[in-house]
Design a protein around this motif. Sequence first.
Motif, PDB file in Angstrom:
ATOM      1  N   GLN A 104       0.825  -1.204   0.000  1.00 45.90           N
ATOM      2  CA  GLN A 104       0.000   0.000   0.000  1.00 45.90           C
ATOM      3  C   GLN A 104       0.858   1.251   0.000  1.00 45.90           C
ATOM      4  N   ALA A 105       1.942   1.252   0.776  1.00 44.87           N
ATOM      5  CA  ALA A 105       2.847   2.404   0.796  1.00 44.87           C
ATOM      6  C   ALA A 105       3.430   2.663  -0.586  1.00 44.87           C
ATOM      7  N   ALA A 106       3.820   1.612  -1.277  1.00 46.53           N
ATOM      8  CA  ALA A 106       4.369   1.764  -2.633  1.00 46.53           C
ATOM      9  C   ALA A 106       3.325   2.335  -3.578  1.00 46.53           C
ATOM     10  N   ARG A 107       2.099   1.848  -3.493  1.00 49.70           N
ATOM     11  CA  ARG A 107       1.038   2.386  -4.357  1.00 49.70           C
ATOM     12  C   ARG A 107       0.842   3.876  -4.130  1.00 49.70           C
ATOM     13  N   GLU A 108       0.859   4.291  -2.860  1.00 49.29           N
ATOM     14  CA  GLU A 108       0.677   5.709  -2.560  1.00 49.29           C
ATOM     15  C   GLU A 108       1.835   6.547  -3.088  1.00 49.29           C
ATOM     16  N   ALA A 109       3.041   6.019  -3.005  1.00 52.82           N
ATOM     17  CA  ALA A 109       4.209   6.760  -3.478  1.00 52.82           C
ATOM     18  C   ALA A 109       4.210   6.931  -4.989  1.00 52.82           C
ATOM     19  N   LEU A 110       3.591   5.996  -5.700  1.00 57.37           N
ATOM     20  CA  LEU A 110       3.654   5.985  -7.164  1.00 57.37           C
ATOM     21  C   LEU A 110       2.425   6.572  -7.831  1.00 57.37           C
ATOM     22  N   VAL A 111       1.551   7.198  -7.056  1.00 58.05           N
ATOM     23  CA  VAL A 111       0.310   7.750  -7.603  1.00 58.05           C
ATOM     24  C   VAL A 111       0.572   8.689  -8.778  1.00 58.05           C
ATOM     25  N   GLY A 159       6.063  16.655  -4.967  1.00 55.76           N
ATOM     26  CA  GLY A 159       6.559  15.312  -4.696  1.00 55.76           C
ATOM     27  C   GLY A 159       5.889  14.724  -3.461  1.00 55.76           C
ATOM     28  N   ARG A 160       5.813  13.412  -3.411  1.00 55.69           N
ATOM     29  CA  ARG A 160       5.097  12.728  -2.329  1.00 55.69           C
ATOM     30  C   ARG A 160       6.057  12.073  -1.347  1.00 55.69           C
ATOM     31  N   LEU A 161       5.736  12.222  -0.058  1.00 53.23           N
ATOM     32  CA  LEU A 161       6.427  11.516   1.016  1.00 53.23           C
ATOM     33  C   LEU A 161       5.458  10.519   1.623  1.00 53.23           C
ATOM     34  N   VAL A 162       5.895   9.268   1.769  1.00 57.20           N
ATOM     35  CA  VAL A 162       5.074   8.223   2.383  1.00 57.20           C
ATOM     36  C   VAL A 162       5.838   7.668   3.578  1.00 57.20           C
ATOM     37  N   VAL A 163       5.211   7.721   4.744  1.00 56.99           N
ATOM     38  CA  VAL A 163       5.816   7.257   5.989  1.00 56.99           C
ATOM     39  C   VAL A 163       4.960   6.128   6.560  1.00 56.99           C
ATOM     40  N   ALA A 204      15.241  19.607  -4.184  1.00 57.01           N
ATOM     41  CA  ALA A 204      14.165  19.411  -5.162  1.00 57.01           C
ATOM     42  C   ALA A 204      14.578  18.505  -6.321  1.00 57.01           C
ATOM     43  N   SER A 205      15.342  17.448  -6.031  1.00 56.09           N
ATOM     44  CA  SER A 205      15.851  16.577  -7.091  1.00 56.09           C
ATOM     45  C   SER A 205      15.130  15.238  -7.193  1.00 56.09           C
ATOM     46  N   LEU A 206      14.228  14.935  -6.243  1.00 57.87           N
ATOM     47  CA  LEU A 206      13.546  13.643  -6.227  1.00 57.87           C
ATOM     48  C   LEU A 206      12.039  13.834  -6.371  1.00 57.87           C
ATOM     49  N   ASP A 207      11.390  12.828  -6.939  1.00 61.00           N
ATOM     50  CA  ASP A 207       9.947  12.898  -7.180  1.00 61.00           C
ATOM     51  C   ASP A 207       9.121  12.311  -6.039  1.00 61.00           C
ATOM     52  N   ALA A 208       9.683  11.356  -5.306  1.00 66.34           N
ATOM     53  CA  ALA A 208       8.964  10.731  -4.195  1.00 66.34           C
ATOM     54  C   ALA A 208       9.976  10.172  -3.206  1.00 66.34           C
ATOM     55  N   CYS A 209       9.536  10.046  -1.964  1.00 66.67           N
ATOM     56  CA  CYS A 209      10.395   9.526  -0.905  1.00 66.67           C
ATOM     57  C   CYS A 209       9.545   8.655   0.010  1.00 66.67           C
ATOM     58  N   THR A 210      10.102   7.523   0.420  1.00 69.81           N
ATOM     59  CA  THR A 210       9.399   6.624   1.330  1.00 69.81           C
ATOM     60  C   THR A 210      10.310   6.263   2.505  1.00 69.81           C
ATOM     61  N   ILE A 211       9.684   5.916   3.611  1.00 71.34           N
ATOM     62  CA  ILE A 211      10.422   5.379   4.752  1.00 71.34           C
ATOM     63  C   ILE A 211       9.472   4.476   5.533  1.00 71.34           C
ATOM     64  N   ALA A 212       9.878   3.238   5.759  1.00 74.22           N
ATOM     65  CA  ALA A 212       9.034   2.259   6.438  1.00 74.22           C
ATOM     66  C   ALA A 212       9.713   1.786   7.716  1.00 74.22           C
ATOM     67  N   PHE A 213       9.095   2.061   8.844  1.00 76.17           N
ATOM     68  CA  PHE A 213       9.568   1.623  10.158  1.00 76.17           C
ATOM     69  C   PHE A 213      10.993   2.098  10.438  1.00 76.17           C
ATOM     70  N   GLY A 249       2.172  12.675   2.501  1.00 76.41           N
ATOM     71  CA  GLY A 249       2.248  14.119   2.419  1.00 76.41           C
ATOM     72  C   GLY A 249       2.748  14.561   1.058  1.00 76.41           C
ATOM     73  N   VAL A 250       2.247  15.694   0.583  1.00 69.71           N
ATOM     74  CA  VAL A 250       2.678  16.264  -0.691  1.00 69.71           C
ATOM     75  C   VAL A 250       3.499  17.508  -0.399  1.00 69.71           C
ATOM     76  N   ARG A 251       4.674  17.580  -1.013  1.00 75.94           N
ATOM     77  CA  ARG A 251       5.561  18.739  -0.790  1.00 75.94           C
ATOM     78  C   ARG A 251       4.885  19.994  -1.302  1.00 75.94           C
ATOM     79  N   ALA A 252       4.632  20.932  -0.396  1.00 77.38           N
ATOM     80  CA  ALA A 252       3.947  22.169  -0.771  1.00 77.38           C
ATOM     81  C   ALA A 252       4.765  22.935  -1.802  1.00 77.38           C
ATOM     82  N   ALA A 253       4.068  23.505  -2.780  1.00 77.80           N
ATOM     83  CA  ALA A 253       4.751  24.204  -3.867  1.00 77.80           C
ATOM     84  C   ALA A 253       5.020  25.664  -3.540  1.00 77.80           C
ATOM     85  N   SER A 254       4.363  26.197  -2.517  1.00 78.34           N
ATOM     86  CA  SER A 254       4.511  27.621  -2.230  1.00 78.34           C
ATOM     87  C   SER A 254       4.250  27.897  -0.766  1.00 78.34           C
ATOM     88  N   PRO A 255       4.732  29.056  -0.256  1.00 84.79           N
ATOM     89  CA  PRO A 255       4.433  29.426   1.127  1.00 84.79           C
ATOM     90  C   PRO A 255       2.935  29.528   1.390  1.00 84.79           C
TER      91      PRO A 255
END
Length: 252
Positions: A42-49, A148-152, A116-125, A231-237
Amino acid sequence: MTYRGALRSPGEIRRMFDRIARRYDLMNRLMTFGRDVAWRRQAAREALVSSPRCVLDVATGTADLALELARQGAVRVIALDFSLAMLRLAARKRAATGRPLSLLCGDAMRLPFRDASLDACTIAFGLRNLPDYRGALSEFARVLRPGGRLVVLETTPLRGPLAPLLRLYFDRVVPWLGGLISGDPDAYQYLPRSTAAFLPADDLADLLRSVGFSPVIYRTFMLGAVALHIGVRAASPVELAEAEAVTTQPSA
């Protein structure tokens, strides 16, 4: 609110994972009744949306999540960990599966990537084992591009009417089983202690918003013992300011 870090030093935690690496996957399957496989899926699916081209899996361990990302079609997956024993096992699994995967020994608190060089990041446990939760999440935000998406995926402090039963399982059964399987009961006594000291799911969602992620959602598994945050990396303040007004409710 004061945001904490791991209960042990990075050196102690690295040595602990080096010791238990050989039985790490087996213990994960046993103590979660095999459900950790579905959670990583499920975490992988969310990261690859958003069909990211480059995904970083931090604290990859033996690369279960990284390999799942590759299996689900990620163009490029980088798997980072500071435990060489874990990475050696990850290399064997990569060879056995034939999945494209780049393995990297490195520090999650000082990622070797440009802003700002990566499109997605994951971390599990792995987040609860880092020395500074805010600093780690800020570092993940730094390397992610806007949007970009972060999945924790992480264990959470036990709450609710079934918490005493789950606490008995994690405090007594898991250390006993971990000692029996891995020969290192201390490592699996650390697990319930570190979980109890970690952030509740709603507090982690607030912390994600505060370091630049918007929107942030999460869901829980295993009667609330495990949470998956996206979480989605906010594009602006402006987006970051708007995030402060968002309240996310946990799901059952």
